[in-house]
Each structure stands twice: as structure tokens, then as C-alpha cells.
Motif scaffolding. Structure first.
Motif: not given
Length: 90
Positions: A63-77
């Protein structure tokens, strides 16, 4: 150095943002590493708690624009997958 007043302000704002982003990104990396270290110690409860914290930090970073949403989704997954495997073994 900027000669125009608005350019001077821009420099100050950019520096402030850079420092804030660096600190938030560092906290994010720490949260992910804490989750991974809990996984290597095979501590299911600690890993689940660390996963929740890392997920929260990752979502906030998106939400702050630090990382891309797909990168976050990949790490969480990937983290969730490891935690689920650990929980299944226990």
C-alpha cells in the motif's frame, strides 16, 4: 545544489521519503527473516505468529508502494506454504 526554492523543497522531501522507505523496507526484511528462522527451528506456533506479522508488513509495504503487489503475494505464498508443511508434520 538546487537554486530554485521549489527544487530545494523537493530535495528535502525526497530525502525524508528515502529514509522512511529504507526504514520500512528494513523492518519488512526483518519480519520475513524472523518467519524463516522460526521455520528452520521447527517451532510451529512461533512460525505461525511470525507469518502473520510478515504478512501484515508485506501488505503494508504494497500500500505504501515499497514493493510490487505480485512480489508480496509471492513471498506470502511461499512463507505460508512452508508453515503449512511444518504444521502438517507436527
Amino acid at each position: 545544489m538546487p537554486n530554485i526554492k521549489s527544487a530545494e523543497k523537493r530535495v528535502k522531501q525526497s530525502e525524508k521519503r528515502r529514509l522512511r522507505n529504507a526504514s520500512q523496507k528494513s523492518a519488512l526484511r526483518t519480519a520475513v527473516k524472523t518467519a524463516e528462522s522460526a521455520l528452520t527451528q521447527s517451532d510451529v506456533e512461533k512460525a505461525k505468529e511470525a507469518l502473520l506479522n510478515a504478512t501484515k508488513k508485506l501488505d503494508k509495504a504494497v500500500t505504501k508502494g515499497l514493493i510490487h503487489k505480485n512480489a508480496a503475494a509471492r513471498k506470502k505464498s511461499r512463507l505460508a506454504k512452508k508453515v503449512n508443511e511444518l504444521a502438517a508434520k507436527a
